[in-house]
Design a protein around this motif. Structure first.
Motif, PDB file in Angstrom:
ATOM      1  N   LYS A 162      -9.238   4.040   1.375  1.00 25.21           N
ATOM      2  CA  LYS A 162      -8.407   5.057   1.111  1.00 25.21           C
ATOM      3  C   LYS A 162      -9.171   6.420   0.474  1.00 25.21           C
ATOM      4  O   LYS A 162      -8.808   7.492   0.859  1.00 25.21           O
ATOM      5  CB  LYS A 162      -7.353   4.650   0.137  1.00 25.21           C
ATOM      6  CG  LYS A 162      -6.284   5.769  -0.431  1.00 25.21           C
ATOM      7  CD  LYS A 162      -5.403   5.444  -1.240  1.00 25.21           C
ATOM      8  CE  LYS A 162      -5.998   4.909  -2.577  1.00 25.21           C
ATOM      9  NZ  LYS A 162      -5.059   4.723  -3.932  1.00 25.21           N
ATOM     10  N   ASP A 163     -10.332   6.073  -0.314  1.00 26.90           N
ATOM     11  CA  ASP A 163     -10.997   7.118  -0.817  1.00 26.90           C
ATOM     12  C   ASP A 163     -12.155   7.702  -0.070  1.00 26.90           C
ATOM     13  O   ASP A 163     -12.825   8.438  -0.418  1.00 26.90           O
ATOM     14  CB  ASP A 163     -11.484   6.597  -2.037  1.00 26.90           C
ATOM     15  CG  ASP A 163     -10.339   6.094  -3.236  1.00 26.90           C
ATOM     16  OD1 ASP A 163      -9.366   6.720  -2.953  1.00 26.90           O
ATOM     17  OD2 ASP A 163     -10.756   5.259  -3.873  1.00 26.90           O
ATOM     18  N   LEU A 184      -3.204   4.843   8.484  1.00 26.14           N
ATOM     19  CA  LEU A 184      -3.414   3.485   7.961  1.00 26.14           C
ATOM     20  C   LEU A 184      -3.494   2.643   9.237  1.00 26.14           C
ATOM     21  O   LEU A 184      -4.482   1.661   9.143  1.00 26.14           O
ATOM     22  CB  LEU A 184      -2.172   2.854   7.243  1.00 26.14           C
ATOM     23  CG  LEU A 184      -2.199   1.459   6.567  1.00 26.14           C
ATOM     24  CD1 LEU A 184      -3.296   1.244   5.654  1.00 26.14           C
ATOM     25  CD2 LEU A 184      -0.805   1.238   5.937  1.00 26.14           C
ATOM     26  N   MET A 188      -7.601   3.007   9.117  1.00 25.18           N
ATOM     27  CA  MET A 188      -7.834   2.165   7.773  1.00 25.18           C
ATOM     28  C   MET A 188      -7.699   0.561   8.445  1.00 25.18           C
ATOM     29  O   MET A 188      -8.442  -0.366   7.975  1.00 25.18           O
ATOM     30  CB  MET A 188      -6.975   2.521   6.822  1.00 25.18           C
ATOM     31  CG  MET A 188      -7.153   3.926   6.187  1.00 25.18           C
ATOM     32  SD  MET A 188      -5.976   4.438   5.062  1.00 25.18           S
ATOM     33  CE  MET A 188      -6.415   3.056   3.742  1.00 25.18           C
ATOM     34  N   PHE A 201       0.936  -1.295  -0.125  1.00 22.01           N
ATOM     35  CA  PHE A 201       0.082  -0.009  -0.013  1.00 22.01           C
ATOM     36  C   PHE A 201       0.702   1.094   0.068  1.00 22.01           C
ATOM     37  O   PHE A 201       0.535   2.355  -0.561  1.00 22.01           O
ATOM     38  CB  PHE A 201      -0.874   0.046   1.145  1.00 22.01           C
ATOM     39  CG  PHE A 201      -2.040   1.098   1.345  1.00 22.01           C
ATOM     40  CD1 PHE A 201      -3.140   1.008   0.500  1.00 22.01           C
ATOM     41  CD2 PHE A 201      -1.562   2.150   2.123  1.00 22.01           C
ATOM     42  CE1 PHE A 201      -3.975   2.210   0.414  1.00 22.01           C
ATOM     43  CE2 PHE A 201      -2.629   3.260   2.051  1.00 22.01           C
ATOM     44  CZ  PHE A 201      -3.861   3.337   1.465  1.00 22.01           C
ATOM     45  N   PHE A 210      -7.729  -1.916   2.033  1.00 20.21           N
ATOM     46  CA  PHE A 210      -6.927  -0.824   2.282  1.00 20.21           C
ATOM     47  C   PHE A 210      -7.409   0.350   1.369  1.00 20.21           C
ATOM     48  O   PHE A 210      -7.400   1.358   1.524  1.00 20.21           O
ATOM     49  CB  PHE A 210      -5.563  -0.978   2.132  1.00 20.21           C
ATOM     50  CG  PHE A 210      -5.161  -1.685   3.458  1.00 20.21           C
ATOM     51  CD1 PHE A 210      -5.768  -1.478   4.701  1.00 20.21           C
ATOM     52  CD2 PHE A 210      -3.815  -2.144   3.589  1.00 20.21           C
ATOM     53  CE1 PHE A 210      -5.379  -2.161   5.767  1.00 20.21           C
ATOM     54  CE2 PHE A 210      -3.446  -3.025   4.658  1.00 20.21           C
ATOM     55  CZ  PHE A 210      -4.098  -2.723   5.795  1.00 20.21           C
ATOM     56  N   THR A 211      -7.368  -0.196  -0.206  1.00 29.17           N
ATOM     57  CA  THR A 211      -8.016   0.469  -1.182  1.00 29.17           C
ATOM     58  C   THR A 211      -9.068   1.215  -1.149  1.00 29.17           C
ATOM     59  O   THR A 211      -9.368   2.407  -1.505  1.00 29.17           O
ATOM     60  CB  THR A 211      -7.637  -0.306  -2.484  1.00 29.17           C
ATOM     61  OG1 THR A 211      -6.601  -0.788  -2.618  1.00 29.17           O
ATOM     62  CG2 THR A 211      -7.854   0.577  -3.785  1.00 29.17           C
ATOM     63  N   VAL A 238     -10.516   9.305   5.816  1.00 34.61           N
ATOM     64  CA  VAL A 238      -9.207   9.353   5.573  1.00 34.61           C
ATOM     65  C   VAL A 238      -8.608  10.697   4.947  1.00 34.61           C
ATOM     66  O   VAL A 238      -7.389  11.303   5.395  1.00 34.61           O
ATOM     67  CB  VAL A 238      -8.854   8.289   4.429  1.00 34.61           C
ATOM     68  CG1 VAL A 238      -7.374   8.309   3.906  1.00 34.61           C
ATOM     69  CG2 VAL A 238      -9.323   7.085   5.003  1.00 34.61           C
ATOM     70  N   LYS A 290       0.515   9.244   6.436  1.00 34.31           N
ATOM     71  CA  LYS A 290      -0.187   8.275   5.894  1.00 34.31           C
ATOM     72  C   LYS A 290      -0.252   6.717   6.730  1.00 34.31           C
ATOM     73  O   LYS A 290      -1.043   6.197   6.632  1.00 34.31           O
ATOM     74  CB  LYS A 290       0.489   7.884   4.596  1.00 34.31           C
ATOM     75  CG  LYS A 290      -0.194   6.815   3.588  1.00 34.31           C
ATOM     76  CD  LYS A 290       0.213   6.794   2.324  1.00 34.31           C
ATOM     77  CE  LYS A 290      -0.352   5.968   1.049  1.00 34.31           C
ATOM     78  NZ  LYS A 290      -0.026   6.014  -0.217  1.00 34.31           N
TER      79      LYS A 290
END
Length: 293
Positions: A188-189, A207, A211, A106, A184-185, A193, A203
């Motif tokens: 992220k959006d 995470l 996340m 990531f 995670f992806t 976050v 970051k």
């Protein structure tokens, strides 16, 4: 009240599964009489016999040779514990590799992420049998060239642990890596976050603090599936590594329905515990009380 409801639900699911196992075995013992009416009678007699065997488990013996019988519990516990150690060890290794790999991937640049995901997709398509054979041949080749035996490639009089755990955990690690990285992806959006990054958090901090907790929901939602997948790998590994595990024990006692029923019930128990624990963890992480259904 909720705790009592949860306990009753867990007990009902457990009993239903055990009854299903007994019904399948009883049907297997009686289906040869189909379509004779005697099939129902034989089925019911076999089902009752299996049911009462759980209450007289201490009196059941298994045949170890033509002249020697031994109590079921003392005979079964060693291969049962051996197989569970392999399974739990492989699950722990898979989780460690997957989470660590997803975290590192990531943080990589996008081109490297695509490369890592491509490699993971390729490795996922390779059957586990190929992994096991290749590793065994590699260990033997190194031993022939250097006279160094890194690990035992097959089980003999002693149990082997390292290679079976590594081999069983390879494909689950890849699957769990893909699920964790996808989680995670997706996280992220999300707005929280972006807000955390705008507040000046790094970051890495976002995470792990935010996340990762939400991504664990995806992991625990699929942990039972991964455990069943590893169980099928264990079946292959016990044969290829000549392991004296639980599947081999059940195969040797396949002509004794009571032993098979009790063994399958014991094999189901850890999976059910994982399922219940996973749902409780999800409920805790999300802050939502959920039933175990």
């Amino acid at each position: 009240m909720k705790k009592w409801k949860l306990a009753l639900t867990v007990l009902a699911d457990l009993l239903l599964t055990i009854f299903t196992i007994m019904a399948i075995i009883a049907f297997a013992q009686s289906y040869s009489l189909f379509p004779s009416p005697q099939m129902v009678t034989v089925f019911w007699q076999q089902f009752q016999q299996l049911f009462w065997s759980f209450f007289s488990i201490r009196d059941i013996t298994v045949s170890l040779s033509q002249w020697h019988n031994a109590p079921l519990l003392s005979t079964m516990m060693e291969p049962y514990a051996y197989s569970l150690i392999i399974l739990w060890g492989a699950l722990a290794v898979s989780f460690l590799i997957a989470v660590t790999g997803a975290y590192i991937c990531f943080l990589l640049p996008r081109p490297l992420q695509k490369m890592v995901k491509g490699i993971a997709f390729f490795l996922e398509s390779i059957p586990d049998v190929i992994f096991i054979f290749s590793t065994q041949l590699f260990v033997i080749w190194v031993f022939k060239k250097t006279d160094l035996l890194m690990v035992n490639p097959v089980a003999g009089f002693d149990n082997v642990y390292v290679l079976p755990i590594v081999m069983i955990s390879i494909l689950p690690s890849i699957l769990l890596f893909q699920m964790t990285f996808l989680a995670f992806t997706e996280e992220k959006d999300k707005p929280y976050v972006e807000y955390a990054l705008a507040k000046g958090l790094s970051k890495t901090a976002v995470l792990w603090r935010h996340m990762f907790r939400n991504a664990l929901i995806t992991v625990f939602s699929n942990v039972q599936y991964l455990f069943w997948f590893m169980l099928s790998n264990l079946l292959v590994a016990e044969y290829l590594f000549n392991m004296h595990g639980f599947f081999r024990f059940l195969y040797e006692q396949r002509h004794t329905p009571e032993v098979v029923a009790i063994g399958l019930a014991m094999l189901f128990l850890p999976f059910y515990i994982i399922d219940v624990a996973g749902k409780r963890v999800i409920a805790y992480l999300t802050g939502i009380e959920r039933g175990v259904a």
